[in-house]
Write a protein that holds these residues in place. Structure first.
Motif, PDB file in Angstrom:
ATOM      1  N   VAL A 114      64.367  43.410  40.145  1.00 30.97           N
ATOM      2  CA  VAL A 114      63.593  43.982  39.099  1.00 30.97           C
ATOM      3  C   VAL A 114      62.615  42.830  38.540  1.00 30.97           C
ATOM      4  O   VAL A 114      61.737  43.100  38.209  1.00 30.97           O
ATOM      5  CB  VAL A 114      64.641  44.110  38.102  1.00 30.97           C
ATOM      6  CG1 VAL A 114      63.995  44.488  36.690  1.00 30.97           C
ATOM      7  CG2 VAL A 114      65.442  45.342  38.152  1.00 30.97           C
ATOM      8  N   ASN A 118      58.798  43.104  38.581  1.00 34.86           N
ATOM      9  CA  ASN A 118      58.196  43.065  37.215  1.00 34.86           C
ATOM     10  C   ASN A 118      56.972  42.431  36.942  1.00 34.86           C
ATOM     11  O   ASN A 118      55.762  42.602  36.425  1.00 34.86           O
ATOM     12  CB  ASN A 118      59.071  42.845  36.141  1.00 34.86           C
ATOM     13  CG  ASN A 118      60.161  44.025  35.710  1.00 34.86           C
ATOM     14  OD1 ASN A 118      59.919  45.088  36.244  1.00 34.86           O
ATOM     15  ND2 ASN A 118      61.134  43.837  34.938  1.00 34.86           N
ATOM     16  N   THR A 131      57.593  48.224  39.264  1.00 32.56           N
ATOM     17  CA  THR A 131      58.390  49.061  38.468  1.00 32.56           C
ATOM     18  C   THR A 131      57.785  49.932  37.359  1.00 32.56           C
ATOM     19  O   THR A 131      58.541  50.508  36.331  1.00 32.56           O
ATOM     20  CB  THR A 131      59.643  48.245  37.600  1.00 32.56           C
ATOM     21  OG1 THR A 131      58.907  47.178  36.882  1.00 32.56           O
ATOM     22  CG2 THR A 131      60.503  47.743  38.643  1.00 32.56           C
ATOM     23  N   PRO A 137      62.619  52.313  39.430  1.00 33.64           N
ATOM     24  CA  PRO A 137      63.820  52.237  38.551  1.00 33.64           C
ATOM     25  C   PRO A 137      64.588  53.298  38.589  1.00 33.64           C
ATOM     26  O   PRO A 137      65.902  53.024  38.580  1.00 33.64           O
ATOM     27  CB  PRO A 137      62.928  52.662  37.198  1.00 33.64           C
ATOM     28  CG  PRO A 137      61.538  52.083  37.540  1.00 33.64           C
ATOM     29  CD  PRO A 137      61.315  52.427  39.094  1.00 33.64           C
ATOM     30  N   ARG A 197      64.322  52.895  30.482  1.00 33.67           N
ATOM     31  CA  ARG A 197      64.144  51.916  29.549  1.00 33.67           C
ATOM     32  C   ARG A 197      63.130  50.798  30.151  1.00 33.67           C
ATOM     33  O   ARG A 197      62.115  50.360  29.924  1.00 33.67           O
ATOM     34  CB  ARG A 197      65.183  51.010  29.171  1.00 33.67           C
ATOM     35  CG  ARG A 197      65.294  49.913  28.486  1.00 33.67           C
ATOM     36  CD  ARG A 197      66.679  49.154  28.267  1.00 33.67           C
ATOM     37  NE  ARG A 197      67.417  49.923  27.433  1.00 33.67           N
ATOM     38  CZ  ARG A 197      68.616  50.564  27.993  1.00 33.67           C
ATOM     39  NH1 ARG A 197      68.751  50.542  29.315  1.00 33.67           N
ATOM     40  NH2 ARG A 197      69.199  51.367  27.126  1.00 33.67           N
ATOM     41  N   LEU A 198      63.387  50.544  31.642  1.00 36.67           N
ATOM     42  CA  LEU A 198      62.777  49.751  32.549  1.00 36.67           C
ATOM     43  C   LEU A 198      61.326  50.148  32.578  1.00 36.67           C
ATOM     44  O   LEU A 198      60.311  49.520  32.578  1.00 36.67           O
ATOM     45  CB  LEU A 198      63.354  49.562  33.832  1.00 36.67           C
ATOM     46  CG  LEU A 198      62.642  48.691  35.047  1.00 36.67           C
ATOM     47  CD1 LEU A 198      62.250  47.163  34.326  1.00 36.67           C
ATOM     48  CD2 LEU A 198      63.794  48.631  36.136  1.00 36.67           C
ATOM     49  N   ASN A 201      58.845  50.174  29.365  1.00 33.74           N
ATOM     50  CA  ASN A 201      58.381  48.827  29.163  1.00 33.74           C
ATOM     51  C   ASN A 201      57.175  48.364  29.856  1.00 33.74           C
ATOM     52  O   ASN A 201      56.452  47.696  29.629  1.00 33.74           O
ATOM     53  CB  ASN A 201      59.928  47.855  29.220  1.00 33.74           C
ATOM     54  CG  ASN A 201      60.786  47.877  27.993  1.00 33.74           C
ATOM     55  OD1 ASN A 201      60.200  47.159  26.830  1.00 33.74           O
ATOM     56  ND2 ASN A 201      61.788  48.640  27.696  1.00 33.74           N
ATOM     57  N   GLU A 245      54.296  39.694  28.098  1.00 38.12           N
ATOM     58  CA  GLU A 245      54.588  40.362  29.158  1.00 38.12           C
ATOM     59  C   GLU A 245      55.489  39.605  30.057  1.00 38.12           C
ATOM     60  O   GLU A 245      56.433  40.082  30.869  1.00 38.12           O
ATOM     61  CB  GLU A 245      53.689  40.921  29.870  1.00 38.12           C
ATOM     62  CG  GLU A 245      53.118  42.217  29.142  1.00 38.12           C
ATOM     63  CD  GLU A 245      54.100  43.257  29.222  1.00 38.12           C
ATOM     64  OE1 GLU A 245      54.393  43.875  30.369  1.00 38.12           O
ATOM     65  OE2 GLU A 245      54.817  43.530  28.066  1.00 38.12           O
ATOM     66  N   VAL A 248      58.959  39.638  28.674  1.00 36.42           N
ATOM     67  CA  VAL A 248      59.372  41.052  28.927  1.00 36.42           C
ATOM     68  C   VAL A 248      60.049  41.183  30.391  1.00 36.42           C
ATOM     69  O   VAL A 248      60.934  41.881  30.755  1.00 36.42           O
ATOM     70  CB  VAL A 248      58.427  42.145  28.528  1.00 36.42           C
ATOM     71  CG1 VAL A 248      58.720  43.471  29.083  1.00 36.42           C
ATOM     72  CG2 VAL A 248      58.125  42.023  27.183  1.00 36.42           C
ATOM     73  N   GLN A 252      63.761  42.448  30.858  1.00 35.38           N
ATOM     74  CA  GLN A 252      64.256  43.514  31.452  1.00 35.38           C
ATOM     75  C   GLN A 252      64.903  43.435  32.704  1.00 35.38           C
ATOM     76  O   GLN A 252      65.797  44.288  32.876  1.00 35.38           O
ATOM     77  CB  GLN A 252      62.828  44.549  31.598  1.00 35.38           C
ATOM     78  CG  GLN A 252      62.154  44.870  30.607  1.00 35.38           C
ATOM     79  CD  GLN A 252      62.913  45.902  29.647  1.00 35.38           C
ATOM     80  OE1 GLN A 252      63.616  46.701  30.138  1.00 35.38           O
ATOM     81  NE2 GLN A 252      63.287  45.442  28.445  1.00 35.38           N
ATOM     82  N   VAL A 255      68.501  42.620  31.128  1.00 36.70           N
ATOM     83  CA  VAL A 255      68.861  43.706  30.502  1.00 36.70           C
ATOM     84  C   VAL A 255      69.534  44.650  31.428  1.00 36.70           C
ATOM     85  O   VAL A 255      70.637  45.382  31.323  1.00 36.70           O
ATOM     86  CB  VAL A 255      68.144  44.553  29.391  1.00 36.70           C
ATOM     87  CG1 VAL A 255      68.495  45.662  29.011  1.00 36.70           C
ATOM     88  CG2 VAL A 255      67.881  43.403  28.314  1.00 36.70           C
ATOM     89  N   PHE A 256      68.698  45.055  32.669  1.00 35.42           N
ATOM     90  CA  PHE A 256      69.135  46.059  33.387  1.00 35.42           C
ATOM     91  C   PHE A 256      70.335  45.459  34.083  1.00 35.42           C
ATOM     92  O   PHE A 256      71.340  46.124  34.158  1.00 35.42           O
ATOM     93  CB  PHE A 256      67.982  46.241  34.609  1.00 35.42           C
ATOM     94  CG  PHE A 256      68.105  47.355  35.208  1.00 35.42           C
ATOM     95  CD1 PHE A 256      67.474  48.642  34.858  1.00 35.42           C
ATOM     96  CD2 PHE A 256      69.180  47.579  36.404  1.00 35.42           C
ATOM     97  CE1 PHE A 256      67.396  49.738  35.845  1.00 35.42           C
ATOM     98  CE2 PHE A 256      69.525  48.687  37.305  1.00 35.42           C
ATOM     99  CZ  PHE A 256      68.423  49.681  36.971  1.00 35.42           C
TER     100      PHE A 256
END
Length: 272
Positions: A114, A118, A131, A137, A197-198, A201, A245, A248, A252, A255-256
């Motif tokens: 991820v 990203n 992603t 995702p 969510r991914l 964002n 970003e 982020v 992300q 969080v994932f």
């Protein structure tokens, strides 16, 4: 997002004989095919970004771990620090050392996949995250789904599904309502929300960056007079949002991986 695009467009269109400004659109995520057009193996710019970042990720860890030493080199130290983020701060904190060891390869793979996919969203020349389309995702969310279902069935083969769908302490008539809700929440909503969510964002971040920098180009090179001053503001916004970003992209990935670990932890819980 749409309101911001419309506001900028109307502002520019209000000037007489002003060039038209076209904001970003959803078609940004459907670039033209570069190779193998019309086949199941079509390759576009986003696919090339994924290939390139995967190659960088594999090369980095291959070189960093090629000659492991007690006194680590700079590359080995960097790799160990990155791996400890997942091992210590996510896996062991939530699963304990025993279960963390079992699931660590999976969680590490998810985190760095991820993260690597990203990052291209803020790299000049790439300008889009791997992603930012649903494919990756969704695949990662399905991997997480299989992992927590497997974990539950492996540890509690006879009670996992029953405990998940029929939580204890609920009066039997209420199960008519509770069981469908639990099924939808656990086995359908979890992977969907992980993927969306991914995806959302990365999509929102890309559109905002494209809006900021395309507006900067427009004001600086296509408008005259005091309109050029607006380009300073849009450039500042783009620069600040690029830094945001970066945060982020890391957040992300964290969080994932964290949510995947939480779902595995819930599946392993003793109450099953």
């Amino acid at each position: 997002m749409a309101l911001l695009v419309n506001a900028v467009t109307k502002l520019i269109a209000s000037t007489e004989d002003a060039p038209s400004f076209h904001g970003p659109s959803i078609y940004e995520f459907f670039p033209p095919v570069i190779l193998f057009d019309g086949t199941p193996f079509e390759i576009n710019r986003i696919i090339l970004v994924k290939f390139f970042m995967a190659a960088i990720l594999i090369t980095f860890f291959a070189l960093a771990t090629r000659n492991l030493k007690i006194v680590p080199s700079k590359g080995q130290s960097l790799a160990e620090m990155a791996l400890d983020v997942v091992r210590v701060n996510i896996a062991e904190d939530l699963l304990g050392k025993k279960d963390a060891k079992r699931f660590l390869p999976l969680l590490t793979g998810i985190f760095f996949t991820v993260l690597a996919m990203n990052i291209p969203g803020i790299i000049p020349g790439f300008n889009i995250a791997g992603t930012s389309t649903i494919g990756l995702p969704l695949v990662l969310a399905l991997v997480a789904y299989v992992a927590f279902v497997y974990a539950g069935l492996k540890k509690h083969p006879l009670t996992f599904l029953k405990a998940s769908l029929f939580p204890p302490g609920v009066p039997w008539p209420i199960y008519v309502i509770v069981t469908p809700i639990e099924f939808f929440s656990i086995f359908i909503l979890r992977p969907i929300t992980l993927a969306l969510r991914l995806l959302m964002n990365m999509v929102a971040g890309h559109l905002l960056l494209v809006l900021a920098f395309s507006a900067t180009w427009f004001f600086f090179f296509e408008m005259d007079g005091f309109w050029k001053l607006f380009g300073i503001g849009t450039f500042a916004f783009g620069f600040i949002f690029t830094l945001f970003e970066m945060l982020v992209a890391v957040l992300q990935a964290y969080v994932f991986t964290l949510l995947t670990t939480v779902y595995i932890q819930l599946a392993l819980a003793e109450e099953h």
